[in-house]
Design a protein around this motif. Sequence first.
Motif, PDB file in Angstrom:
ATOM      1  N   LEU A 249       1.047  -1.121   0.363  1.00 28.33           N
ATOM      2  CA  LEU A 249      -0.183  -0.051  -0.337  1.00 28.33           C
ATOM      3  C   LEU A 249       1.016   1.041  -0.296  1.00 28.33           C
ATOM      4  CD1 LEU A 249      -3.298  -0.846   2.339  1.00 28.33           C
ATOM      5  CD2 LEU A 249      -2.337  -0.640  -0.638  1.00 28.33           C
ATOM      6  N   SER A 250       2.188   1.364   0.379  1.00 28.90           N
ATOM      7  CA  SER A 250       2.584   2.491   1.276  1.00 28.90           C
ATOM      8  C   SER A 250       3.389   2.688  -0.348  1.00 28.90           C
ATOM      9  CB  SER A 250       3.780   2.616   1.478  1.00 28.90           C
ATOM     10  OG  SER A 250       4.446   1.356   1.826  1.00 28.90           O
ATOM     11  N   LEU A 251       3.577   1.963  -1.447  1.00 22.61           N
ATOM     12  CA  LEU A 251       4.595   1.869  -2.333  1.00 22.61           C
ATOM     13  C   LEU A 251       3.431   2.233  -3.639  1.00 22.61           C
ATOM     14  CD1 LEU A 251       6.788   0.304  -4.659  1.00 22.61           C
ATOM     15  CD2 LEU A 251       4.264  -0.722  -5.092  1.00 22.61           C
ATOM     16  N   ILE A 252       1.962   2.089  -3.347  1.00 21.18           N
ATOM     17  CA  ILE A 252       0.678   2.691  -4.238  1.00 21.18           C
ATOM     18  C   ILE A 252       1.008   3.833  -4.125  1.00 21.18           C
ATOM     19  CG2 ILE A 252      -1.611   2.289  -4.597  1.00 21.18           C
ATOM     20  CD1 ILE A 252      -1.099  -1.183  -4.682  1.00 21.18           C
ATOM     21  N   LYS A 253       0.834   4.238  -2.483  1.00 18.51           N
ATOM     22  CA  LYS A 253       0.703   5.854  -1.914  1.00 18.51           C
ATOM     23  C   LYS A 253       1.956   7.272  -2.715  1.00 18.51           C
ATOM     24  CE  LYS A 253      -1.356   8.566   1.777  1.00 18.51           C
ATOM     25  NZ  LYS A 253      -1.993   8.123   2.641  1.00 18.51           N
ATOM     26  N   ASP A 254       2.782   5.784  -2.938  1.00 20.02           N
ATOM     27  CA  ASP A 254       4.296   6.763  -3.186  1.00 20.02           C
ATOM     28  C   ASP A 254       3.851   7.602  -4.394  1.00 20.02           C
ATOM     29  OD1 ASP A 254       4.850   6.869  -0.677  1.00 20.02           O
ATOM     30  OD2 ASP A 254       6.430   5.394  -0.805  1.00 20.02           O
ATOM     31  N   GLN A 255       3.540   6.044  -5.139  1.00 18.90           N
ATOM     32  CA  GLN A 255       3.822   6.310  -6.577  1.00 18.90           C
ATOM     33  C   GLN A 255       2.256   7.541  -7.095  1.00 18.90           C
ATOM     34  OE1 GLN A 255       5.869   4.985  -9.098  1.00 18.90           O
ATOM     35  NE2 GLN A 255       6.744   4.349  -8.074  1.00 18.90           N
ATOM     36  N   LEU A 256       1.221   7.476  -6.840  1.00 26.10           N
ATOM     37  CA  LEU A 256       0.110   8.394  -6.339  1.00 26.10           C
ATOM     38  C   LEU A 256       0.621  10.167  -6.230  1.00 26.10           C
ATOM     39  CD1 LEU A 256      -3.242   6.314  -6.254  1.00 26.10           C
ATOM     40  CD2 LEU A 256      -2.256   6.962  -7.764  1.00 26.10           C
ATOM     41  N   ALA A 257       1.543   9.994  -5.576  1.00 24.16           N
ATOM     42  CA  ALA A 257       2.092  11.110  -4.982  1.00 24.16           C
ATOM     43  C   ALA A 257       2.871  11.547  -5.721  1.00 24.16           C
ATOM     44  CB  ALA A 257       2.262  11.253  -3.649  1.00 24.16           C
ATOM     45  N   ARG A 258       3.959  11.065  -6.897  1.00 26.66           N
ATOM     46  CA  ARG A 258       5.016  11.877  -7.840  1.00 26.66           C
ATOM     47  C   ARG A 258       4.564  12.451  -8.968  1.00 26.66           C
ATOM     48  NH1 ARG A 258       6.185   6.958 -11.108  1.00 26.66           N
ATOM     49  NH2 ARG A 258       7.715   8.383 -12.141  1.00 26.66           N
ATOM     50  N   PRO A 259       4.759  13.829  -8.764  1.00 25.57           N
ATOM     51  CA  PRO A 259       4.670  15.121  -8.849  1.00 25.57           C
ATOM     52  C   PRO A 259       4.024  15.004 -10.774  1.00 25.57           C
ATOM     53  CG  PRO A 259       7.084  15.519  -8.604  1.00 25.57           C
ATOM     54  CD  PRO A 259       6.530  13.593  -7.971  1.00 25.57           C
TER      55      PRO A 259
END
Length: 183
Positions: free
Chosen positions: A65-75
């Motif tokens: 889940l944290s990987l998905i969160k980080d990916q969606l947060a990329r500029p």
Amino acid sequence: MYILILGAPGSGKGTQGNILAERLGLPKITTGDLIRTAMQDGTPFGVEAKKYYDDGKLVPDSVILSLIKDQLARPEAKQGAILDGFPRTAAQAELVDKTLAERGQRLNHILLLDVTEDELVRRMADRGRTDDTPAAIANRQNIYQRDTAPLIAHYTQRGIVHRVPGTGTVDQISEDIKRIIGR
Ligand code: AMP
């Protein structure tokens, strides 16, 4: 615009996702590729993921889940992205829905690549990945039916699911997708 490409393992998600990402000028986020890179690099995440990956099991939500969160947060993913390989569970769908809603965004289209089971097994036998053994393939098909297929009902209620016959040529399928998305 956020587009999710959904389909059983071997349905051609990666190929069509690449074509679509290039055409729309959007980044493609592929959890399977991120996992494979992490496994090759031997990162702690990759080492953990490998325990599940080779057997064809899903990497647990607690790990991914944290990987998905980080990916969606990329500029570069702030205005849209092609999602390939996730969300794959109810918890992942909830995270994606919530993250986008917080930004006033949503999943716009779900493309469901429809391919018969015989064709799926035949295609995967040609690929030779470490999780393309007969036992792992069977696991992945079962897990898709059990954990991922229910997401189709969830998104169908919102009227954003489009079924795409996945058996034509790569060009035919991508033309179908173009017609559905409108560009
Ligand atoms: P794929 O490349 O999408 O076929 O995924 C290959 C394997 O990576 C899966 O069988 C899982 O072990 C893992 N994987 C990829 N995406 C996810 C995800 N969203 N959640 C859990 N596991 C995943």
